[in-house]
Design a protein around this motif. Structure first.
Motif, PDB file in Angstrom:
ATOM      1  N   UNK A   1     -12.095   1.450   8.333  1.00 42.33           N
ATOM      2  CA  UNK A   1     -11.081   0.408   8.146  1.00 42.33           C
ATOM      3  C   UNK A   1     -11.125  -0.171   6.727  1.00 42.33           C
ATOM      4  N   UNK A   2     -12.324  -0.357   6.215  1.00 45.87           N
ATOM      5  CA  UNK A   2     -12.487  -0.878   4.859  1.00 45.87           C
ATOM      6  C   UNK A   2     -11.831   0.049   3.843  1.00 45.87           C
ATOM      7  N   UNK A   3     -12.065   1.346   3.977  1.00 48.25           N
ATOM      8  CA  UNK A   3     -11.494   2.305   3.035  1.00 48.25           C
ATOM      9  C   UNK A   3      -9.972   2.347   3.132  1.00 48.25           C
ATOM     10  N   UNK A   4      -9.426   2.243   4.343  1.00 44.76           N
ATOM     11  CA  UNK A   4      -7.971   2.219   4.518  1.00 44.76           C
ATOM     12  C   UNK A   4      -7.368   0.989   3.846  1.00 44.76           C
ATOM     13  N   UNK A   5      -7.983  -0.168   4.075  1.00 36.64           N
ATOM     14  CA  UNK A   5      -7.478  -1.412   3.486  1.00 36.64           C
ATOM     15  C   UNK A   5      -7.614  -1.392   1.966  1.00 36.64           C
ATOM     16  N   UNK A   6      -8.705  -0.844   1.501  1.00 34.73           N
ATOM     17  CA  UNK A   6      -8.921  -0.763   0.041  1.00 34.73           C
ATOM     18  C   UNK A   6      -7.848   0.106  -0.616  1.00 34.73           C
ATOM     19  N   UNK A   7      -7.522   1.222   0.028  1.00 40.78           N
ATOM     20  CA  UNK A   7      -6.496   2.113  -0.506  1.00 40.78           C
ATOM     21  C   UNK A   7      -5.127   1.429  -0.511  1.00 40.78           C
TER      22      UNK A   7
ATOM     23  N   UNK B   1      -5.003  -1.005  -3.319  1.00 38.49           N
ATOM     24  CA  UNK B   1      -4.841  -0.321  -4.612  1.00 38.49           C
ATOM     25  C   UNK B   1      -3.373   0.032  -4.861  1.00 38.49           C
ATOM     26  N   UNK B   2      -2.710   0.541  -3.826  1.00 36.22           N
ATOM     27  CA  UNK B   2      -1.293   0.891  -3.957  1.00 36.22           C
ATOM     28  C   UNK B   2      -0.478  -0.362  -4.236  1.00 36.22           C
ATOM     29  N   UNK B   3      -0.750  -1.426  -3.489  1.00 35.76           N
ATOM     30  CA  UNK B   3      -0.025  -2.683  -3.677  1.00 35.76           C
ATOM     31  C   UNK B   3      -0.214  -3.219  -5.091  1.00 35.76           C
ATOM     32  N   UNK B   4      -1.439  -3.185  -5.580  1.00 37.17           N
ATOM     33  CA  UNK B   4      -1.719  -3.680  -6.931  1.00 37.17           C
ATOM     34  C   UNK B   4      -1.001  -2.833  -7.983  1.00 37.17           C
ATOM     35  N   UNK B   5      -0.934  -1.530  -7.760  1.00 37.87           N
ATOM     36  CA  UNK B   5      -0.237  -0.658  -8.717  1.00 37.87           C
ATOM     37  C   UNK B   5       1.254  -0.952  -8.727  1.00 37.87           C
ATOM     38  N   UNK B   6       1.816  -1.269  -7.559  1.00 33.07           N
ATOM     39  CA  UNK B   6       3.237  -1.616  -7.488  1.00 33.07           C
ATOM     40  C   UNK B   6       3.498  -2.907  -8.254  1.00 33.07           C
ATOM     41  N   UNK B   7       2.617  -3.897  -8.104  1.00 37.59           N
ATOM     42  CA  UNK B   7       2.758  -5.150  -8.858  1.00 37.59           C
ATOM     43  C   UNK B   7       2.702  -4.856 -10.352  1.00 37.59           C
ATOM     44  N   UNK B   8       1.715  -4.071 -10.774  1.00 45.11           N
ATOM     45  CA  UNK B   8       1.580  -3.720 -12.193  1.00 45.11           C
ATOM     46  C   UNK B   8       2.840  -3.031 -12.713  1.00 45.11           C
TER      47      UNK B   8
ATOM     48  N   UNK C   1      -0.722  -6.329   2.653  1.00 48.31           N
ATOM     49  CA  UNK C   1      -0.742  -6.482   4.105  1.00 48.31           C
ATOM     50  C   UNK C   1       0.264  -5.556   4.781  1.00 48.31           C
ATOM     51  N   UNK C   2       1.163  -4.995   4.011  1.00 52.54           N
ATOM     52  CA  UNK C   2       2.240  -4.166   4.545  1.00 52.54           C
ATOM     53  C   UNK C   2       1.684  -2.824   4.976  1.00 52.54           C
ATOM     54  N   UNK C   3       1.861  -2.470   6.230  1.00 56.27           N
ATOM     55  CA  UNK C   3       1.317  -1.215   6.742  1.00 56.27           C
ATOM     56  C   UNK C   3       2.363  -0.116   6.843  1.00 56.27           C
ATOM     57  N   UNK C   4       3.579  -0.390   6.422  1.00 64.72           N
ATOM     58  CA  UNK C   4       4.645   0.577   6.593  1.00 64.72           C
ATOM     59  C   UNK C   4       4.937   1.430   5.376  1.00 64.72           C
ATOM     60  N   UNK C   5       3.924   1.648   4.520  1.00 62.16           N
ATOM     61  CA  UNK C   5       4.162   2.489   3.357  1.00 62.16           C
ATOM     62  C   UNK C   5       4.559   3.880   3.808  1.00 62.16           C
ATOM     63  N   UNK C   6       5.681   4.310   3.345  1.00 63.72           N
ATOM     64  CA  UNK C   6       6.106   5.679   3.600  1.00 63.72           C
ATOM     65  C   UNK C   6       6.395   6.301   2.247  1.00 63.72           C
ATOM     66  N   UNK C   7       6.481   7.588   2.232  1.00 64.00           N
ATOM     67  CA  UNK C   7       6.845   8.278   0.997  1.00 64.00           C
ATOM     68  C   UNK C   7       8.216   7.811   0.542  1.00 64.00           C
ATOM     69  N   UNK C   8       9.124   7.589   1.479  1.00 58.93           N
ATOM     70  CA  UNK C   8      10.462   7.129   1.138  1.00 58.93           C
ATOM     71  C   UNK C   8      10.418   5.767   0.430  1.00 58.93           C
ATOM     72  N   UNK C   9       9.579   4.853   0.921  1.00 59.54           N
ATOM     73  CA  UNK C   9       9.433   3.538   0.279  1.00 59.54           C
ATOM     74  C   UNK C   9       8.915   3.699  -1.140  1.00 59.54           C
ATOM     75  N   UNK C  10       7.891   4.512  -1.302  1.00 56.33           N
ATOM     76  CA  UNK C  10       7.330   4.727  -2.641  1.00 56.33           C
ATOM     77  C   UNK C  10       8.357   5.379  -3.563  1.00 56.33           C
ATOM     78  N   UNK C  11       9.153   6.308  -3.037  1.00 51.87           N
ATOM     79  CA  UNK C  11      10.193   6.938  -3.850  1.00 51.87           C
ATOM     80  C   UNK C  11      11.263   5.936  -4.256  1.00 51.87           C
ATOM     81  N   UNK C  12      11.611   5.003  -3.384  1.00 49.84           N
ATOM     82  CA  UNK C  12      12.591   3.963  -3.737  1.00 49.84           C
ATOM     83  C   UNK C  12      12.055   3.076  -4.852  1.00 49.84           C
ATOM     84  N   UNK C  13      10.787   2.729  -4.763  1.00 46.50           N
ATOM     85  CA  UNK C  13      10.161   1.915  -5.811  1.00 46.50           C
ATOM     86  C   UNK C  13      10.165   2.686  -7.122  1.00 46.50           C
TER      87      UNK C  13
END
Length: 98
Positions: free
Chosen positions: A25-31, A34-41, A71-83
């Motif tokens: 669980x720790x590794x999942x949350x950490x990952x 990391x994605x969330x922080x990269x999106x902010x950056x 906190x968002x658990x719905x990351x999909x490839x489609x969401x990342x592609x939209x960003x």
């Protein structure tokens, strides 16, 4: 956080990570964080507010806030592609050795 508290935290975390379920669980949350922080950056590098990014993506500012909170658990490839599209970027996914 003072050094003593930080050392105590690191020590407790090391002990907790011995539990395989906690570690998973720790590794999942950490990952996810990391994605969330990269999106902010990325958004900040492009000089966009959450509202502006949301408009470019066709979503709400609240949705961007949830994504960036980690906190968002719905990351999909489609969401990342939209960003990526909204910021003039592209998504690159890599598999690396564990």
């Amino acid at each position: 956080m003072n050094k003593g508290k930080f050392r105590a935290f690191k020590s407790r975390l090391r002990n907790e990570l011995k539990d395989t379920e906690f570690k998973t669980h720790y590794q999942e949350e950490r990952q996810a964080l990391k994605v969330a922080m990269r999106i902010v950056e990325l958004r900040e590098e492009k000089g966009l507010s959450q509202q502006e990014l949301a408009k470019l993506m066709g979503t709400s500012q609240q949705a961007i806030s949830r994504i960036e909170s980690g906190e968002y658990e719905g990351f999909t490839l489609k969401t990342l592609e939209k960003i990526a599209e909204a910021t003039g970027m592209r998504v690159k996914i890599e598999f690396v050795a564990a």
